[in-house]
Design a protein around this motif. Sequence first.
Motif, PDB file in Angstrom:
ATOM      1  N   UNK A  82       6.479  -1.672  -8.217  1.00  0.00           N
ATOM      2  CA  UNK A  82       5.875  -0.346  -8.427  1.00  0.00           C
ATOM      3  C   UNK A  82       6.039   0.474  -7.142  1.00  0.00           C
ATOM      4  N   UNK A  83       6.493   1.724  -7.262  1.00  0.00           N
ATOM      5  CA  UNK A  83       6.783   2.539  -6.070  1.00  0.00           C
ATOM      6  C   UNK A  83       5.600   2.704  -5.116  1.00  0.00           C
ATOM      7  N   UNK A  84       4.388   2.884  -5.645  1.00  0.00           N
ATOM      8  CA  UNK A  84       3.247   3.062  -4.747  1.00  0.00           C
ATOM      9  C   UNK A  84       2.965   1.778  -3.976  1.00  0.00           C
ATOM     10  N   UNK A  85       3.266   0.627  -4.565  1.00  0.00           N
ATOM     11  CA  UNK A  85       3.070  -0.633  -3.871  1.00  0.00           C
ATOM     12  C   UNK A  85       4.139  -0.841  -2.800  1.00  0.00           C
ATOM     13  N   UNK A  86       5.347  -0.364  -3.052  1.00  0.00           N
ATOM     14  CA  UNK A  86       6.404  -0.415  -2.037  1.00  0.00           C
ATOM     15  C   UNK A  86       5.966   0.398  -0.825  1.00  0.00           C
ATOM     16  N   UNK A  87       5.402   1.588  -1.066  1.00  0.00           N
ATOM     17  CA  UNK A  87       4.925   2.422   0.043  1.00  0.00           C
ATOM     18  C   UNK A  87       3.770   1.743   0.786  1.00  0.00           C
ATOM     19  N   UNK A  88       2.890   1.055   0.065  1.00  0.00           N
ATOM     20  CA  UNK A  88       1.795   0.329   0.711  1.00  0.00           C
ATOM     21  C   UNK A  88       2.335  -0.792   1.592  1.00  0.00           C
ATOM     22  N   UNK A 105      -9.440  -4.259   4.766  1.00  0.00           N
ATOM     23  CA  UNK A 105      -8.833  -4.628   3.492  1.00  0.00           C
ATOM     24  C   UNK A 105      -7.610  -5.490   3.805  1.00  0.00           C
ATOM     25  N   UNK A 106      -7.818  -6.763   4.091  1.00  0.00           N
ATOM     26  CA  UNK A 106      -6.746  -7.599   4.637  1.00  0.00           C
ATOM     27  C   UNK A 106      -5.803  -8.208   3.598  1.00  0.00           C
ATOM     28  N   UNK A 107      -5.283  -7.369   2.730  1.00  0.00           N
ATOM     29  CA  UNK A 107      -4.343  -7.922   1.751  1.00  0.00           C
ATOM     30  C   UNK A 107      -3.336  -6.861   1.312  1.00  0.00           C
ATOM     31  N   UNK A 108      -2.218  -7.375   0.849  1.00  0.00           N
ATOM     32  CA  UNK A 108      -1.185  -6.551   0.228  1.00  0.00           C
ATOM     33  C   UNK A 108      -0.990  -7.138  -1.154  1.00  0.00           C
ATOM     34  N   UNK A 109      -1.114  -6.313  -2.164  1.00  0.00           N
ATOM     35  CA  UNK A 109      -1.011  -6.752  -3.550  1.00  0.00           C
ATOM     36  C   UNK A 109       0.210  -6.082  -4.165  1.00  0.00           C
ATOM     37  N   UNK A 110       1.143  -6.897  -4.674  1.00  0.00           N
ATOM     38  CA  UNK A 110       2.317  -6.330  -5.350  1.00  0.00           C
ATOM     39  C   UNK A 110       2.376  -6.865  -6.768  1.00  0.00           C
ATOM     40  N   UNK A 111       3.049  -6.105  -7.625  1.00  0.00           N
ATOM     41  CA  UNK A 111       3.035  -6.401  -9.058  1.00  0.00           C
ATOM     42  C   UNK A 111       4.436  -6.264  -9.637  1.00  0.00           C
ATOM     43  N   UNK A 112       4.795  -7.215 -10.480  1.00  0.00           N
ATOM     44  CA  UNK A 112       6.078  -7.197 -11.167  1.00  0.00           C
ATOM     45  C   UNK A 112       5.968  -6.299 -12.399  1.00  0.00           C
TER      46      UNK A 112
END
Length: 86
Positions: A64-70, A51-58
């Motif tokens: 989003x806290x779970x995305x920060x942890x990812x 899964x070669x990606x990091x997805x973040x959302x405004x």
Amino acid sequence: MPKMEDALAQMRKNPKGIRFADLCKVCDYYFGEARQAGGSHRVYKTPWVGDPRVNIQNDKGMAKPYQVRQVLNAIERLEAERNVEE
């Protein structure tokens, strides 16, 4: 780079209180420019297979806290792989 280390320490300490713009700067530093940066999402490519990606959302200016942890997990994996190569 002390500022990046400070940002990572803050992310680890309080993933709920991270601004989206700050998370973007960290991701740009570690993963390069986002391959998709339209709308409220930014997608970063990572160098490993699977899964070669990091997805973040405004979310109203905040990350989003779970995305920060990812992102933190992806950075740890990236640094671990760099240390193995050295």
